[in-house]
Design an enzyme around this catalytic site. Structure first.
Site, mmCIF file in Angstrom:
data_model
loop_
_atom_site.group_PDB
_atom_site.id
_atom_site.type_symbol
_atom_site.label_atom_id
_atom_site.label_comp_id
_atom_site.label_asym_id
_atom_site.label_seq_id
_atom_site.Cartn_x
_atom_site.Cartn_y
_atom_site.Cartn_z
ATOM 1 N N ARG A 125 0.963 -1.143 -0.050
ATOM 2 C CA ARG A 125 -0.004 0.038 0.115
ATOM 3 C C ARG A 125 0.913 1.258 0.019
ATOM 4 O O ARG A 125 1.612 1.580 0.986
ATOM 5 C CB ARG A 125 -0.781 -0.066 1.208
ATOM 6 C CG ARG A 125 -1.826 1.212 1.069
ATOM 7 C CD ARG A 125 -2.880 1.082 2.496
ATOM 8 N NE ARG A 125 -3.692 2.232 2.626
ATOM 9 C CZ ARG A 125 -4.921 2.041 2.301
ATOM 10 N NH1 ARG A 125 -5.520 1.122 1.575
ATOM 11 N NH2 ARG A 125 -5.737 3.214 2.304
ATOM 12 N N HIS A 149 -6.734 1.205 -7.106
ATOM 13 C CA HIS A 149 -7.293 0.622 -5.946
ATOM 14 C C HIS A 149 -8.059 -1.022 -6.334
ATOM 15 O O HIS A 149 -9.312 -0.871 -6.173
ATOM 16 C CB HIS A 149 -7.824 1.492 -5.082
ATOM 17 C CG HIS A 149 -8.105 0.845 -3.553
ATOM 18 N ND1 HIS A 149 -7.513 -0.136 -3.004
ATOM 19 C CD2 HIS A 149 -8.582 1.684 -2.476
ATOM 20 C CE1 HIS A 149 -7.775 -0.320 -1.743
ATOM 21 N NE2 HIS A 149 -8.451 0.692 -1.531
ATOM 22 N N GLN A 167 -10.201 -2.924 -3.629
ATOM 23 C CA GLN A 167 -11.452 -2.337 -3.294
ATOM 24 C C GLN A 167 -12.463 -2.581 -4.351
ATOM 25 O O GLN A 167 -13.596 -2.981 -4.124
ATOM 26 C CB GLN A 167 -11.117 -0.692 -2.978
ATOM 27 C CG GLN A 167 -12.518 0.051 -2.787
ATOM 28 C CD GLN A 167 -13.123 -0.314 -1.333
ATOM 29 O OE1 GLN A 167 -12.494 -0.342 -0.412
ATOM 30 N NE2 GLN A 167 -14.508 -0.837 -1.417
ATOM 31 N N ASP A 211 -16.375 8.950 -2.842
ATOM 32 C CA ASP A 211 -15.015 8.902 -2.035
ATOM 33 C C ASP A 211 -14.865 10.439 -1.243
ATOM 34 O O ASP A 211 -15.356 11.374 -1.759
ATOM 35 C CB ASP A 211 -13.905 8.498 -2.991
ATOM 36 C CG ASP A 211 -12.751 8.061 -2.109
ATOM 37 O OD1 ASP A 211 -12.656 8.018 -1.070
ATOM 38 O OD2 ASP A 211 -11.550 7.909 -2.585
ATOM 39 N N CYS A 247 -15.794 3.784 -0.287
ATOM 40 C CA CYS A 247 -14.681 2.864 0.068
ATOM 41 C C CYS A 247 -14.425 3.016 1.471
ATOM 42 O O CYS A 247 -13.583 2.154 1.949
ATOM 43 C CB CYS A 247 -13.515 3.008 -0.782
ATOM 44 S SG CYS A 247 -13.217 4.664 -1.117
ATOM 45 N N ARG A 254 -14.088 -6.722 1.566
ATOM 46 C CA ARG A 254 -12.696 -6.621 1.177
ATOM 47 C C ARG A 254 -12.219 -7.810 1.809
ATOM 48 O O ARG A 254 -11.169 -8.213 1.270
ATOM 49 C CB ARG A 254 -11.961 -5.339 2.013
ATOM 50 C CG ARG A 254 -12.409 -4.272 1.234
ATOM 51 C CD ARG A 254 -11.609 -4.051 0.048
ATOM 52 N NE ARG A 254 -10.106 -3.838 0.225
ATOM 53 C CZ ARG A 254 -9.508 -2.874 0.880
ATOM 54 N NH1 ARG A 254 -10.010 -1.598 0.948
ATOM 55 N NH2 ARG A 254 -7.954 -3.035 0.958
#
Length: 317
Positions: free
Chosen positions: A115, A142, A145, A237, A277, A305
Site C-alpha cells: 500500500r 485500488h 477495493q 469517495d 470505500c 474486502r
C-alpha cells in the site's frame, strides 16, 4: 455462478495483482466466484486452509484500517500468517533500492502486499520480486477495493447486465479502478468530477477500449445530475485523498456542488444502492442520511474486502 469458463486457480498462480487491466472478464468472475464461496464457507465456520504454512509480507507506506485488518484476518482464516512491515521496519526507508528489497523479501515470504503512493513503486516491486505482488492501493489504482465493490453489487443486484454505476467526486484511484472494473464486467459507468479533477485521460481511454469489447458505456462529465440520472449504483469517495490533505480547503470549494445527498440521489433509480470505500466524511462528500440510510450497503462492501482478498491470495499464492 458468474464464471462459466475453465479458469481455475492454477491459471492465476504466481500472477501479480496490480490492476484489473491485467485480467480478463472471466478471470475477474473467477475471483468473484471464489470470494463468494469463501465468504459462505467462513460464515459456516468451515473456511478452507488454502494457505496453510504460507506467509504474506505487508508493506504499508500509507496508513490503513480496512486493508491491514482484512489482509491479516484473511491470511489467518486461510491458515497462513501475515507480517506487517512499515517503512520504519525496512531498509527501503533508509534508501535500499526497491529491487534489492523485492529480491530479499521473495526469499522469505510467499507473497507481498503493498500500500503505497506512486504506482511505479509497486510495478518495480513486481518486476524484481519472484513471488506474487498484490496492490493494496497506489495513487493511480485500488483494485482490491473495486473487486469488493463488484462483489457487493453482484450480491445486491444478481447481475452486472443493464446496470449503471455512477461515481461522483475526485477523479482519483477509485475513479480509475471503477472505470476499469465496470468496463471489464460490462457495466455502464459514469464519472462526474469538477473541472481539473477528472480521471487521467490514458485510463479513461483504456476503459473505453475495454467497453467496446464488453458492450459497456463510459461517460465522463462535469455534471453530477447527468451522471446520476437512472443510476443503479452511486459511489463517492473523500474529496482529499491521502497525500492531498493540504488541498482540503481548496477542494471543499471545488467539490461543494458534488455532495451525494437526497436531492442528488432523487435522480437515480428508486432501487439504487450507495457505496463508499471508507473512511467517509459525513457532511462533505456524502450526507449522513444517504450513507446511513436504507440504500447504503457500505458495511457489506467493507466486509467483502476480506473475502475478495482471500480469493486473490488463494489464487495467486
Amino acid at each position: 455462478m458468474l464464471n462459466q469458463t475453465n479458469i481455475d486457480a492454477k491459471d492465476l498462480k504466481g500472477k501479480d495483482f496490480l490492476t484489473l487491466r491485467d485480467f480478463t472478464k472471466e478471470e475477474i468472475f473467477y475471483f468473484l466466484d471464489s470470494a463468494i464461496s469463501l465468504k459462505k464457507a467462513q460464515k459456516e465456520g468451515n473456511c478452507p486452509q488454502l494457505l496453510k504454512g504460507k506467509t504474506l509480507g505487508m508493506i504499508f507506506e500509507k496508513s490503513s484500517t480496512r486493508t491491514r485488518v482484512s489482509f491479516e484476518v484473511g491470511m489467518s482464516q486461510l491458515g497462513g500468517h501475515a507480517l506487517f512491515l512499515s517503512p520504519r521496519d525496512l531498509q527501503i526507508g533508509r534508501g535500499e533500492p526497491i529491487s534489492d528489497t523485492a529480491k530479499v523479501l521473495s526469499r522469505y515470504v510467499d507473497g507481498i502486499m503493498i500500500r503505497t503512493f506512486a504506482h511505479q513503486t509497486i510495478e518495480e516491486f513486481a518486476e524484481y520480486a519472484t513471488v506474487p505482488v498484490i496492490n493494496a492501493l497506489t495513487d493511480d489504482y485500488h483494485p482490491c477495493q473495486v473487486l469488493a465493490d463488484l462483489m457487493t453489487i453482484y450480491e445486491q443486484k444478481g447481475t452486472f447486465e443493464g446496470l449503471k454505476l455512477t461515481y461522483i467526486g475526485d477523479g482519483n484511484n477509485m475513479a480509475h479502478s471503477l472505470l476499469i472494473g465496470a468496463a471489464k464486467v460490462g457495466m455502464d459507468v459514469a464519472i462526474a468530477c469538477p473541472k481539473n479533477y477528472e480521471p487521467k485521460d490514458e485510463i479513461v481511454a483504456a476503459a473505453k477500449e475495454i467497453a467496446k469489447e464488453t458492450g459497456a458505456t463510459v461517460t465522463i462529465t462535469n455534471d453530477p445530475i447527468e451522471a446520476v440520472t437512472d443510476a443503479d449504483v452511486i459511489y463517492t469517495d473523500v474529496w482529499a485523498s491521502m497525500g492531498f490533505e493540504e488541498e482540503q480547503e481548496e477542494r471543499e470549494k471545488a467539490f461543494s456542488t458534488y455532495q451525494v445527498n437526497q436531492e442528488l440521489v432523487s435522480h437515480a433509480k428508486e432501487t439504487y444502492i450507495f457505496l463508499h470505500c471508507l473512511p467517509a466524511h459525513r457532511g462533505e462528500e456524502v450526507s449522513a442520511d444517504v450513507i446511513d440510510g436504507p440504500h447504503s450497503v457500505v458495511f457489506d462492501e467493507a466486509e467483502n474486502r476480506l473475502h475478495v482478498q482471500k480469493a486473490i491470495m488463494a489464487a495467486t499464492m
